[in-house]
Design a protein around this motif. Sequence first.
Motif, short mmCIF file in Angstrom:
data_model
loop_
_atom_site.label_atom_id
_atom_site.label_comp_id
_atom_site.label_asym_id
_atom_site.label_seq_id
_atom_site.Cartn_x
_atom_site.Cartn_y
_atom_site.Cartn_z
N ALA A 104 42.88 4.08 43.24
CA ALA A 104 42.03 5.12 43.15
C ALA A 104 42.97 6.57 42.64
O ALA A 104 42.54 7.42 41.79
N ALA A 153 45.76 6.69 41.45
CA ALA A 153 46.14 6.67 40.21
C ALA A 153 46.11 6.92 38.97
O ALA A 153 45.79 7.82 38.24
N ARG A 154 44.39 6.66 38.96
CA ARG A 154 43.51 6.86 38.08
C ARG A 154 42.45 7.88 37.83
O ARG A 154 41.91 8.27 37.21
N ALA A 155 42.55 8.71 39.56
CA ALA A 155 41.68 10.35 39.62
C ALA A 155 42.90 10.78 38.86
O ALA A 155 44.07 10.28 38.60
N ALA A 156 42.22 11.67 39.08
CA ALA A 156 43.10 13.54 37.56
C ALA A 156 42.69 15.05 39.46
O ALA A 156 42.20 15.24 39.01
N GLY A 210 41.82 11.81 33.57
CA GLY A 210 41.84 10.20 33.61
C GLY A 210 43.18 9.81 33.66
O GLY A 210 43.45 8.64 34.21
N GLY A 215 45.32 10.57 36.56
CA GLY A 215 46.02 10.65 37.41
C GLY A 215 47.93 10.81 37.83
O GLY A 215 47.69 11.38 36.79
#
Lengths: 497, 188
Positions: B22, B24-27, B34, B36
């Motif tokens: 979560a 790694a791809r959240a910002a 996108g 992250g």
Amino acid sequence: MAPARLLGRVFTPLTALGQGSVSADERDVRAIAAEAYGGRVLEDLIFASLPRAELRSGRRCVPARVLRRPSGRRDELVVEPWTLVGVEVGQPVVFGDAYVGRVLEILADEGRAVVRLVTQPELFVGALLAAEQSGAEPNGDASNGAASNGAASNGDASNGAASNGNESDAVEGPDGGSREAFDVRFVVGGVAVGRRPLDGSEARLWLAAHNPSRPDAIAGGELVVDELLGELDPFADLSRGFELGRLERGASDGDWHVAPRVDFLHGLYQVVVVTPPGTQTVQPPAHPLFERRWARARAASAGDPNPMRAGAALWVDGGASVPLGAAVVAGGRLVGRVSGSTFLGVDVALLADPGLALPVSGVPVEIETPYGEWVPPHDDAPRVLGRIVSLGLDRATGQVAFHLRDAVPLELAGLPDGTRVRLRLVTGSGESALPSALVVGEAILLTGSSGGRGRRFLLDAPTDPLRGAASLFVRLADDDAGEVAATDAARGRIEAR
Amino acid sequence: MKFVAYAAFTGWALLFAGVCGAVARAAPFGTAPGVGLGPWTPDLALVLLLALSSRIERGDARIAAALLATIHAALGVDSPFALFAGLWFAVEILSYARTQLRVEGRLLHALLVAAVSGILTTWLHAAAVLRAPTPIAPERGVLDDALAAALATGLVAYLVGRLPSRLPGCPGLWHKGESWERVGHVRS
């Protein structure tokens, strides 16, 4: 692995991390998806696959969607024609004005047909280099040193491309004077492979041209199909006039090949079977999103634990089996392809996952003028681009970078090479469970050719396509039945707003 | 008892792997939308595995590595075989290191975790390239990614120290004696 995936669903709410309101970019992309619902993209793709009006006259064109290539046979296609009525073995198959191959087999029970491509060494087709393009002169030509006596070499009686070297025409020579030229006939079939360039780019591929009727043909002209012996090809009249490509001379004398007009390896998504006229045509099939070949899916993981990959686990409703490479869509837009499948769910490689490959077409949306303004193009017919491969995220922009292997130059009428064109990328078919006309995103490409090196471009699409995706759909195998992935155009437009 | 400990380890590892996926791809830190943390995401599950591996029997460490590989494979798209091989190699490295060194030291342990993380990243990248249908040259060099992963994971390992091995349920797998004592006990 299944229990872990089951437990992984416990953490699905983690997908909400970092989510905000839907951005303007995402709204734009959904608007594009809404257009795809309407089917216009698909209609454009089909229209672009039809030959020009002169080649359609006296013939009936049956559009056919390319489904896949039979296992281990790259020179054959399994296609799904709109109808099999009037379709027979041996009839020519074309893409636009370009000759592609012949119908090899009809699978009536499945409503499909197998097409043998002209790249197959066993498929020979007679070809004609017309007098006005051949440059061959009856009294020899000092430029190529080939003494010609006007007699046809006629060395290929086996394939029906018998020479008719007596056909001649008066053409304008280099000095402006008139001179006599002859038709030159070839036999085309199979593939000629060039040397791999030193810069590491891919080796070029051509169609092989054999047995010229005259040795003094000059490269550069367009070869068209012209089969003389009807007993070898009962549908010769139907295929006559379709283009094979530009004649080129190889490294040695007598080594001829043809630069094809289509990418036979990655660029055949929609073809046309040419049949005799008279049979009633049928309605076109629905957009792939409206076909009952989708299964609803939900995210089963918050994301890929390996930050260098872009993948996710999906839970497929009903436990439907999904083939490898199947398309996964969210809101009508392609978000990835299935990379692994178990009885409990599937692994999906998203667009940002390095190595993900897709066949795509591009619909011109805007072109850049010399003054830096972006204006709508005059010619917005879809172009087959070929295969793109994901290179992962571009860290500077956050967009996904792709590599395009452009076997065929990108050309727009009236535009010089090097013009920047914004293209809406949609999927092409031809691979299992990957239908055409699914919106991928937008990209800016230059017209012209990369010369085999390929191009790198950035895709304008949501980097994290699963964020906010309420409903995901996975494409089922071609023979399986499921549900539709879209409702109607109105709903798509509502979503776009 | 061990079964409960393995179940607890599986639960914690699943939580950490899910959080990594979560994050790694959240910002959360204002990076490009996108993107992250990307390669700077610390592998929390690997930190847990290696924190335990320095205190448990070699056989138990292998089982824990297999469990973690299963979790990674279930949540992501990496090859299960590459994950099994990579994590197996990781616990073998640590098992060998603890016969030669006193790996409980916070700094030395963090350095070992960083090295293993970098090697694992490189290995998984190589496996992905080999499996790709088309040869690819990803945007970022693999060494950049491996270095970023090693630094982030090593830093977290240094900060948390032995804490992961003391998570509820996990102590059932390890022994209170220090690793070199355990090894000495086994040898005797």
